[in-house]
Design an enzyme around this catalytic site. Structure first.
Site, PDB file in Angstrom:
ATOM      1  N   ASP A 193       0.824  -1.213   0.000  1.00 39.91           N
ATOM      2  CA  ASP A 193       0.000   0.000   0.000  1.00 39.91           C
ATOM      3  C   ASP A 193       0.863   1.270   0.000  1.00 39.91           C
ATOM      4  OD1 ASP A 193      -2.092  -1.724   0.259  1.00 39.91           O
ATOM      5  OD2 ASP A 193      -2.912  -0.825   2.079  1.00 39.91           O
ATOM      6  N   HIS A 212       3.654  -2.208   3.310  1.00 42.04           N
ATOM      7  CA  HIS A 212       3.652  -0.830   2.830  1.00 42.04           C
ATOM      8  C   HIS A 212       4.881  -0.520   1.991  1.00 42.04           C
ATOM      9  CE1 HIS A 212       0.613  -0.607   6.002  1.00 42.04           C
ATOM     10  NE2 HIS A 212       0.102   0.376   5.284  1.00 42.04           N
TER      11      HIS A 212
HETATM   12 ZN    ZN Z   1      -2.500   3.468   3.216  1.00 42.56          ZN
END
Ligand code: ZN
Length: 316
Positions: free
Chosen positions: A118, A273
């Site tokens: 992400d 992430h």
């Molecule tokens: Zn995010």
């Protein structure tokens, strides 16, 4: 004699004026640079604090209801993943209410692991892509809208190397995206068009900032999901989290959070992430891939149309 003195005086005055002008330009420039650096540091700290606070709110509930709805609540994707902690504690998912998450444990045969990233692209996207290429692994990137030219090639590289390009909101600003259905739509459409113009891909997969189980949205999440459905977009949450969005996450905690939890599921959507402050994720990635590839009857694959989504809310 007098004219010599006069011209000397002129020269002196000229020098004085030039020095003054130079100082008048340089001093504010220096101040601006210093302030910009300070601002950047402070805003990073601020965002981190917000994320921490949101995580504590999620974990400890309404006793900490101290943020007003007006405020930016950047929980990032941590609202669901109280399951993994900064200390890398291995939490038993069986004790956690996954609020309708689909955990199709009855699937026979091969375990499918979907690595998802992400928040990118970032300064680490190239490193992540290099590692994925080295291990010949395809992943899925839920990206945001970053029009700066330095990111253009990263979007393209994600696509050209066979990874799945998903959407994670254009702005990633919770207070904007989740303030109304209209602003959610505008944000999604803006990102979709931006990605199409940048890469030629008409993106079909979405990850809600904070997950579909986020407690921030002002609009019932079912309405947001209905809009995704009508736009032929499928959303994906996760059932395994790197826990890399907590302060104190290290290469070791990230590795443990993933490698200890993947064996619990036959179908794993792993949240990680791709962000400038998440170097530990990059450092942990090679060993994570090696560990997953070393598990019996397990493959790492990208999200496709055939992927059964893991969703925290059940919209049926
Ligand atoms: Zn995010």
């Amino acid at each position: 004699m007098e004219s010599k003195q006069y011209s000397k005086r002129i020269r002196y005055l000229r020098r004085l004026i030039l020095t003054t002008v130079a100082a008048a330009c340089l001093i504010p420039t220096c101040i601006c640079v210093i302030l910009a650096i300070r601002y950047d540091r402070l805003s990073t700290k601020y965002e981190q604090s917000e994320a921490d606070l949101a995580w504590y709110r999620e974990k400890y509930g309404s006793e900490m209801e101290i943020l007003s709805s007006e405020e930016e609540v950047n929980t990032d994707d941590s609202s669901f993943t109280g399951a993994t902690t900064a200390e890398g504690m291995d939490v038993d998912y069986a004790t956690i209410d996954v609020s309708g998450a689909q955990n199709p444990e009855n699937i026979e045969g091969t375990r499918y692991v979907y690595l998802t990233f992400d928040d990118g692209p970032s300064t680490y996207t190239d490193d992540i892509l290099d590692i994925l290429a080295e291990y010949d692994v395809k992943a899925s990137f839920f990206v945001c809208g970053k029009p700066d030219a330095k990111y253009t090639d990263l979007y393209k590289r994600i696509v050209s190397e066979g990874h799945t390009l998903g959407m994670h909101s254009y702005s990633h600003k919770y207070s904007e995206i989740y303030s109304s259905l209209e602003s959610f739509k505008a944000d999604l459409d803006k990102l979709r068009i931006f990605l199409y113009e940048t890469t030629g891909v008409w993106a079909k997969f979405y990850r809600f900032p904070g997950g579909s189980s986020n407690t921030v949205t002002q609009v019932p999440v079912e309405e947001l999901v209905d809009y995704l459905d009508s736009s032929e977009v499928t959303f994906f949450d996760w059932n395994v989290s790197a826990g890399d969005d907590y302060n104190g996450a290290t290469k070791d905690t990230i590795y443990a959070n993933i490698v200890n939890n993947v064996p619990k599921f036959k179908h794993c959507v792993v949240l990680m992430h791709d962000a400038a402050d998440k170097k530990s994720t990059v450092d942990a990635l090679p060993e994570i891939i090696e560990a997953i590839q070393g598990m019996d009857d397990t493959v790492i694959v990208p999200i496709t149309d055939d992927t059964l989504p893991v969703q925290h809310i059940n919209n049926n």
